[in-house]
Design a protein around this motif. Structure first.
Motif, PDB file in Angstrom:
ATOM      1  N   LEU A   1      -2.530 -20.749  -3.700  1.00 59.79           N
ATOM      2  CA  LEU A   1      -1.829 -20.180  -4.854  1.00 59.79           C
ATOM      3  C   LEU A   1      -0.366 -20.579  -4.782  1.00 59.79           C
ATOM      4  CD1 LEU A   1      -3.425 -16.648  -4.775  1.00 59.79           C
ATOM      5  CD2 LEU A   1      -3.638 -18.283  -6.628  1.00 59.79           C
ATOM      6  N   ILE A   2       0.126 -21.229  -5.825  1.00 58.33           N
ATOM      7  CA  ILE A   2       1.510 -21.679  -5.864  1.00 58.33           C
ATOM      8  C   ILE A   2       2.328 -20.696  -6.709  1.00 58.33           C
ATOM      9  CG2 ILE A   2       3.057 -23.522  -6.621  1.00 58.33           C
ATOM     10  CD1 ILE A   2       0.787 -25.500  -6.059  1.00 58.33           C
ATOM     11  N   PHE A   3       3.432 -20.228  -6.165  1.00 56.38           N
ATOM     12  CA  PHE A   3       4.313 -19.306  -6.877  1.00 56.38           C
ATOM     13  C   PHE A   3       4.884 -19.997  -8.122  1.00 56.38           C
ATOM     14  CE2 PHE A   3       3.822 -17.312  -2.891  1.00 56.38           C
ATOM     15  CZ  PHE A   3       4.301 -16.002  -2.942  1.00 56.38           C
ATOM     16  N   PRO A   4       5.146 -19.238  -9.189  1.00 52.98           N
ATOM     17  CA  PRO A   4       5.517 -19.843 -10.477  1.00 52.98           C
ATOM     18  C   PRO A   4       6.985 -20.249 -10.607  1.00 52.98           C
ATOM     19  CG  PRO A   4       5.330 -17.475 -10.727  1.00 52.98           C
ATOM     20  CD  PRO A   4       4.891 -17.789  -9.327  1.00 52.98           C
ATOM     21  N   GLU A   5       7.763 -20.105  -9.543  1.00 54.66           N
ATOM     22  CA  GLU A   5       9.166 -20.546  -9.584  1.00 54.66           C
ATOM     23  C   GLU A   5       9.648 -20.774  -8.161  1.00 54.66           C
ATOM     24  OE1 GLU A   5      11.977 -16.695  -9.701  1.00 54.66           O
ATOM     25  OE2 GLU A   5      10.663 -16.832 -11.456  1.00 54.66           O
ATOM     26  N   LYS A   6      10.763 -21.506  -8.031  1.00 54.27           N
ATOM     27  CA  LYS A   6      11.351 -21.694  -6.715  1.00 54.27           C
ATOM     28  C   LYS A   6      11.964 -20.391  -6.218  1.00 54.27           C
ATOM     29  CE  LYS A   6      12.524 -26.621  -6.581  1.00 54.27           C
ATOM     30  NZ  LYS A   6      13.652 -27.597  -6.459  1.00 54.27           N
ATOM     31  N   ILE A   7      11.950 -20.218  -4.906  1.00 58.93           N
ATOM     32  CA  ILE A   7      12.573 -19.058  -4.262  1.00 58.93           C
ATOM     33  C   ILE A   7      13.517 -19.607  -3.206  1.00 58.93           C
ATOM     34  CG2 ILE A   7      12.179 -16.923  -2.996  1.00 58.93           C
ATOM     35  CD1 ILE A   7       9.259 -17.013  -4.063  1.00 58.93           C
ATOM     36  N   GLY A   8      14.815 -19.342  -3.369  1.00 58.10           N
ATOM     37  CA  GLY A   8      15.792 -19.882  -2.422  1.00 58.10           C
ATOM     38  C   GLY A   8      15.765 -21.391  -2.344  1.00 58.10           C
TER      39      GLY A   8
ATOM     40  N   GLY B   1      -8.470 -13.887   1.011  1.00 60.89           N
ATOM     41  CA  GLY B   1      -7.900 -15.105   0.441  1.00 60.89           C
ATOM     42  C   GLY B   1      -7.190 -14.776  -0.851  1.00 60.89           C
ATOM     43  N   GLY B   2      -6.288 -15.662  -1.248  1.00 56.95           N
ATOM     44  CA  GLY B   2      -5.547 -15.447  -2.475  1.00 56.95           C
ATOM     45  C   GLY B   2      -6.446 -15.393  -3.691  1.00 56.95           C
ATOM     46  N   GLY B   3      -6.001 -14.670  -4.720  1.00 52.91           N
ATOM     47  CA  GLY B   3      -6.766 -14.551  -5.956  1.00 52.91           C
ATOM     48  C   GLY B   3      -5.996 -15.117  -7.126  1.00 52.91           C
ATOM     49  N   ALA B   4      -5.126 -14.295  -7.722  1.00 53.10           N
ATOM     50  CA  ALA B   4      -4.346 -14.709  -8.882  1.00 53.10           C
ATOM     51  C   ALA B   4      -2.984 -15.223  -8.444  1.00 53.10           C
ATOM     52  CB  ALA B   4      -4.173 -13.529  -9.839  1.00 53.10           C
TER      53      ALA B   4
ATOM     54  N   GLU C   1       0.740  -9.892  -5.343  1.00 52.99           N
ATOM     55  CA  GLU C   1      -0.383 -10.815  -5.191  1.00 52.99           C
ATOM     56  C   GLU C   1      -1.694 -10.032  -5.220  1.00 52.99           C
ATOM     57  OE1 GLU C   1      -3.228 -13.677  -4.381  1.00 52.99           O
ATOM     58  OE2 GLU C   1      -1.265 -13.761  -5.352  1.00 52.99           O
ATOM     59  N   LEU C   2      -2.551 -10.371  -6.165  1.00 52.93           N
ATOM     60  CA  LEU C   2      -3.892  -9.800  -6.252  1.00 52.93           C
ATOM     61  C   LEU C   2      -4.828 -10.721  -5.483  1.00 52.93           C
ATOM     62  CD1 LEU C   2      -3.739  -8.861 -10.028  1.00 52.93           C
ATOM     63  CD2 LEU C   2      -3.542  -7.301  -8.085  1.00 52.93           C
ATOM     64  N   TYR C   3      -5.340 -10.228  -4.363  1.00 55.46           N
ATOM     65  CA  TYR C   3      -6.124 -11.077  -3.468  1.00 55.46           C
ATOM     66  C   TYR C   3      -7.541 -10.532  -3.323  1.00 55.46           C
ATOM     67  CZ  TYR C   3      -5.581  -7.682   0.397  1.00 55.46           C
ATOM     68  OH  TYR C   3      -5.633  -6.555   1.185  1.00 55.46           O
ATOM     69  N   HIS C   4      -8.441 -11.398  -2.869  1.00 53.57           N
ATOM     70  CA  HIS C   4      -9.804 -10.935  -2.638  1.00 53.57           C
ATOM     71  C   HIS C   4     -10.013 -10.665  -1.156  1.00 53.57           C
ATOM     72  CE1 HIS C   4     -10.383 -15.356  -1.984  1.00 53.57           C
ATOM     73  NE2 HIS C   4     -11.144 -14.924  -0.987  1.00 53.57           N
ATOM     74  N   GLY C   5     -10.854  -9.682  -0.904  1.00 51.63           N
ATOM     75  CA  GLY C   5     -11.252  -9.357   0.455  1.00 51.63           C
ATOM     76  C   GLY C   5     -12.747  -9.102   0.493  1.00 51.63           C
ATOM     77  N   ALA C   6     -13.359  -9.427   1.612  1.00 49.50           N
ATOM     78  CA  ALA C   6     -14.800  -9.218   1.763  1.00 49.50           C
ATOM     79  C   ALA C   6     -15.082  -8.534   3.088  1.00 49.50           C
ATOM     80  CB  ALA C   6     -15.557 -10.539   1.690  1.00 49.50           C
ATOM     81  N   THR C   7     -16.156  -7.774   3.113  1.00 44.85           N
ATOM     82  CA  THR C   7     -16.636  -7.184   4.356  1.00 44.85           C
ATOM     83  C   THR C   7     -17.490  -8.203   5.100  1.00 44.85           C
ATOM     84  OG1 THR C   7     -18.648  -6.348   3.299  1.00 44.85           O
ATOM     85  CG2 THR C   7     -16.697  -4.908   3.272  1.00 44.85           C
ATOM     86  N   MET C   8     -17.909  -7.867   6.287  1.00 39.95           N
ATOM     87  CA  MET C   8     -18.806  -8.739   7.042  1.00 39.95           C
ATOM     88  C   MET C   8     -20.152  -8.879   6.346  1.00 39.95           C
ATOM     89  SD  MET C   8     -16.980  -9.823   9.497  1.00 39.95           S
ATOM     90  CE  MET C   8     -18.237 -10.614  10.520  1.00 39.95           C
ATOM     91  N   GLU C   9     -20.454  -7.916   5.445  1.00 40.15           N
ATOM     92  CA  GLU C   9     -21.712  -7.969   4.688  1.00 40.15           C
ATOM     93  C   GLU C   9     -21.540  -8.732   3.367  1.00 40.15           C
ATOM     94  OE1 GLU C   9     -21.565  -5.239   7.701  1.00 40.15           O
ATOM     95  OE2 GLU C   9     -20.387  -4.972   5.850  1.00 40.15           O
TER      96      GLU C   9
ATOM     97  N   CYS D   1     -14.216  -7.638  -3.006  1.00 44.61           N
ATOM     98  CA  CYS D   1     -13.410  -6.782  -3.867  1.00 44.61           C
ATOM     99  C   CYS D   1     -12.055  -7.450  -4.108  1.00 44.61           C
ATOM    100  CB  CYS D   1     -13.176  -5.413  -3.207  1.00 44.61           C
ATOM    101  SG  CYS D   1     -14.682  -4.489  -2.815  1.00 44.61           S
ATOM    102  N   MET D   2     -11.303  -6.887  -5.058  1.00 43.75           N
ATOM    103  CA  MET D   2      -9.934  -7.327  -5.304  1.00 43.75           C
ATOM    104  C   MET D   2      -8.968  -6.224  -4.883  1.00 43.75           C
ATOM    105  SD  MET D   2     -10.099 -10.407  -6.468  1.00 43.75           S
ATOM    106  CE  MET D   2      -8.343 -10.547  -6.855  1.00 43.75           C
ATOM    107  N   GLY D   3      -7.913  -6.626  -4.174  1.00 36.73           N
ATOM    108  CA  GLY D   3      -6.869  -5.704  -3.773  1.00 36.73           C
ATOM    109  C   GLY D   3      -5.512  -6.308  -4.068  1.00 36.73           C
ATOM    110  N   ALA D   4      -4.449  -5.710  -3.540  1.00 37.62           N
ATOM    111  CA  ALA D   4      -3.101  -6.172  -3.856  1.00 37.62           C
ATOM    112  C   ALA D   4      -2.205  -6.084  -2.634  1.00 37.62           C
ATOM    113  CB  ALA D   4      -2.517  -5.344  -4.998  1.00 37.62           C
TER     114      ALA D   4
END
Length: 353
Positions: free
Chosen positions: A191-198, A248-251, A262-270, A274-277
């Motif tokens: 996921l690439i950020f939409p603008e430069k930072i520093g 891993g990254g999502g949006a 950052e809205l990212y995805h996470g998974a269990t061992m099973e 889901c989506m988290g932040a």
């Protein structure tokens, strides 16, 4: 948290798409990157097509031929003890420590277009199609970052050499410039950020460890979007929680007054996805400020729980309009859905470090 799932969900299904390849069937239209262009919402769909086998004892594995520009089919016998066919997505070679030998489908990117964000028309032709030896098993899970007039589209590329991340750019979603592989195997979920930072560009990525370590989120920087360095570990797994198996990254990260969300995805061992932040510092995005204790979106609806690979919600892009976050997400590795969430409610739900 208030979540409004669209009444039309799933908004795009495999039945809505005509196969591009003769003798194939569309088994997935999911994990779409999202862009706004020319007054429309564009979904850059990952379309997965599978060859139709007339023999139930045979599996046909599609492989892009770089010489002919067409798809070759490798015929595999289900009785062949060298192969493990238990996962419907891949064929694994048990003689090589069960590493995957072939995919059972081939993916490419096709554009779906909408004026209202609910009802989409789908292009007849692929937009991004395998084109070189790094992509012979397909291209998957695109994301889109707009910087100025340029839209940078990056996606997983799959071959026997591994899974890496390649990038193209466009200004009109018609003409495309190829920039090659920007993260080498094994890596994905860039996921690439939409603008430069520093003065630097930043990107999130997810190396896949084969020797030591776990699938977690890293951050890197660049002067030119092509060559990435100064890699740092950003976010890890949490034992016993919804993101204990892999993350891993999502949006594309969303800039807010409180930080980069950052809205990212996470998974269990099973393998329940889901989506988290997570909230990152505005000036120093390698610093984590806050994180979700519970998912902001999890598989609950029938179309999220049942499909080609069930119990999966997986977003590659959102549209933000004021306080409304319109999250487009793949469901069960099969179809596309959309849900609206409150940006403020997401921020309020985070637990600060």
């Amino acid at each position: 948290m208030n979540i409004y799932r669209y009444e039309e969900n799933p908004i795009i299904t495999p039945a809505d798409i005509q196969p591009y390849h003769k003798g194939f069937q569309v088994i997935g239209a999911f994990n779409a990157g999202v862009a706004e262009y020319n007054g429309e919402t564009l979904l850059l769909l990952r379309v997965a097509e599978q060859p139709i086998s007339d023999d139930p004892n045979k599996v046909l594995a599609p492989v892009y031929n770089t010489g002919t520009g067409k798809i070759d089919l490798v015929e595999l016998d289900r009785k062949d003890e060298r192969y493990d066919f238990s996962d419907p997505r891949v064929v694994r070679d048990v003689t090589q420590n069960a590493t995957f030998a072939y995919l059972t489908s081939i993916s490419y990117v096709r554009i779906a277009r909408s004026k209202d964000g609910h009802r989409f028309t789908i292009d007849n032709e692929p937009f991004i199609y395998p084109s070189n030896e790094q992509e012979i098993f397909g291209v998957e899970d695109p994301r889109v970052t707009q910087i100025g007039e340029d839209y940078y589209i990056y996606f997983s590329v799959v071959s026997p050499k591994g899974i890496g991340e390649s990038m193209v750019s466009t200004r009109d979603f018609s003409n495309v410039t190829h920039h090659g592989m920007i993260f080498s195997p094994d890596n994905k979920d860039v996921l690439i950020f939409p603008e430069k930072i520093g003065g630097k560009y930043y990107a999130l990525h997810r190396p896949t460890m084969k020797s030591i370590g776990t699938p977690e989120i890293w951050i890197a920087e660049s002067d030119n979007l092509l060559y990435w360095g100064n890699h740092k570990h950003l976010l890890g797994l949490r034992q016993g929680m919804w993101d204990s198996g892999r993350i891993g990254g999502g949006a594309v990260p969303i800039k807010t007054d409180k930080g980069w969300l950052e809205l990212y995805h996470g998974a269990t061992m099973e393998h329940r996805y889901c989506m988290g932040a997570v909230l990152l510092d505005l000036e120093h995005p390698e610093k984590v400020i806050a994180r979700s204790a519970a998912p902001v979106l999890e598989p609950e609806a029938d179309y999220e729980k049942k499909g080609f690979f069930g119990d999966v919600v997986f977003s590659c892009g959102v549209v933000v309009d004021g306080d409304i976050v319109r999250m487009y997400y793949g469901v069960a590795d099969t179809s596309m859905a959309c849900a609206e969430l409150s940006l403020q409610e997401i921020l309020d739900s985070l637990v600060y470090e």
